[in-house]
Write a protein that holds these residues in place. Sequence first.
Motif, PDB file in Angstrom:
ATOM      1  N   GLY A 186      29.534  -0.956 -61.142  1.00  0.00           N
ATOM      2  CA  GLY A 186      29.071   0.072 -60.210  1.00  0.00           C
ATOM      3  C   GLY A 186      30.100   1.151 -59.937  1.00  0.00           C
ATOM      4  O   GLY A 186      29.816   2.133 -59.254  1.00  0.00           O
ATOM      5  N   SER A 187      31.306   0.983 -60.485  1.00  0.00           N
ATOM      6  CA  SER A 187      32.347   2.004 -60.289  1.00  0.00           C
ATOM      7  C   SER A 187      31.931   3.317 -60.955  1.00  0.00           C
ATOM      8  O   SER A 187      31.219   3.327 -61.956  1.00  0.00           O
ATOM      9  N   PHE A 188      32.384   4.429 -60.386  1.00  0.00           N
ATOM     10  CA  PHE A 188      32.060   5.744 -60.922  1.00  0.00           C
ATOM     11  C   PHE A 188      33.125   6.175 -61.914  1.00  0.00           C
ATOM     12  O   PHE A 188      34.321   6.090 -61.646  1.00  0.00           O
ATOM     13  N   GLY A 189      32.687   6.624 -63.065  1.00  0.00           N
ATOM     14  CA  GLY A 189      33.620   7.104 -64.066  1.00  0.00           C
ATOM     15  C   GLY A 189      33.082   8.330 -64.765  1.00  0.00           C
ATOM     16  O   GLY A 189      31.907   8.688 -64.645  1.00  0.00           O
ATOM     17  N   THR A 190      33.955   8.979 -65.519  1.00  0.00           N
ATOM     18  CA  THR A 190      33.597  10.171 -66.276  1.00  0.00           C
ATOM     19  C   THR A 190      33.999   9.960 -67.733  1.00  0.00           C
ATOM     20  O   THR A 190      35.048   9.378 -68.006  1.00  0.00           O
ATOM     21  N   ALA A 191      33.154  10.424 -68.631  1.00  0.00           N
ATOM     22  CA  ALA A 191      33.471  10.369 -70.067  1.00  0.00           C
ATOM     23  C   ALA A 191      33.742  11.782 -70.555  1.00  0.00           C
ATOM     24  O   ALA A 191      32.919  12.674 -70.360  1.00  0.00           O
ATOM     25  N   ARG A 192      34.884  11.971 -71.175  1.00  0.00           N
ATOM     26  CA  ARG A 192      35.213  13.262 -71.773  1.00  0.00           C
ATOM     27  C   ARG A 192      34.841  13.203 -73.254  1.00  0.00           C
ATOM     28  O   ARG A 192      35.475  12.475 -74.019  1.00  0.00           O
ATOM     29  N   LEU A 193      33.834  13.934 -73.581  1.00  0.00           N
ATOM     30  CA  LEU A 193      33.315  13.961 -74.947  1.00  0.00           C
ATOM     31  C   LEU A 193      33.663  15.274 -75.622  1.00  0.00           C
ATOM     32  O   LEU A 193      34.106  16.220 -74.953  1.00  0.00           O
ATOM     33  N   SER A 194      33.420  15.374 -76.887  1.00  0.00           N
ATOM     34  CA  SER A 194      33.821  16.560 -77.633  1.00  0.00           C
ATOM     35  C   SER A 194      33.111  17.828 -77.164  1.00  0.00           C
ATOM     36  O   SER A 194      33.628  18.911 -77.293  1.00  0.00           O
TER      37      SER A 194
END
Length: 199
Positions: A186-194
């Motif tokens: 349930g933790s909030f995260g961000t994905a840095r994609l191309s």
Amino acid sequence: GLRIAQVLAEEGMMVREGQPLAILDAASLKPELAQTEAGILEASRALERAEALRRKGTVSEAALEQARTAFAAARAARDTAALRMERTGLAALAPGLIYLAVLGDVTQAGQPLFRLAKHGLLELEVRLPEASAASYRPGQAAALVFSADSAIYPSAIRLVSPRIDPVTRTAYLRLPLPPRAARPVGSFGTARLSRGTVA
């Protein structure tokens, strides 16, 4: 739904493949089994009548075939009900971490009782607009960032959803968390994609 007779696992537990998680009460299935037994008896009698009439030439071959089909369907329904009576135990399909247990007194159709992270590996699920989803493929590199710290964790897309959510018009990507990036579910995260940053 079936009544849950016994719960053998809970959130946070590591389980092995085949480990029992819960036991369902089979008593509620007895009326269904009895009904299918009655159905097979009725279909058997109807088939016997059809066979006797066919020998006399008073019914068509199509009518006899219909009776045979009805008997086969009744037998299949009985076998399915009997199998459900036998399979009242729920077991883990793979080794892993139980990260969600949705347990009440009675099971609900379509509602999973447990969610398991296979081999204990958690993933970040990223939602993408429909128009962007087609730009990503499994194996593409990504970097994960969580709000709890500023560290950047390398990852790669494991799965791109094959369907679009009809309500939100989004698709999802799944990216595995490296062991050192483990976070509570349930933790909030961000994905840095191309193509940019997507949360």
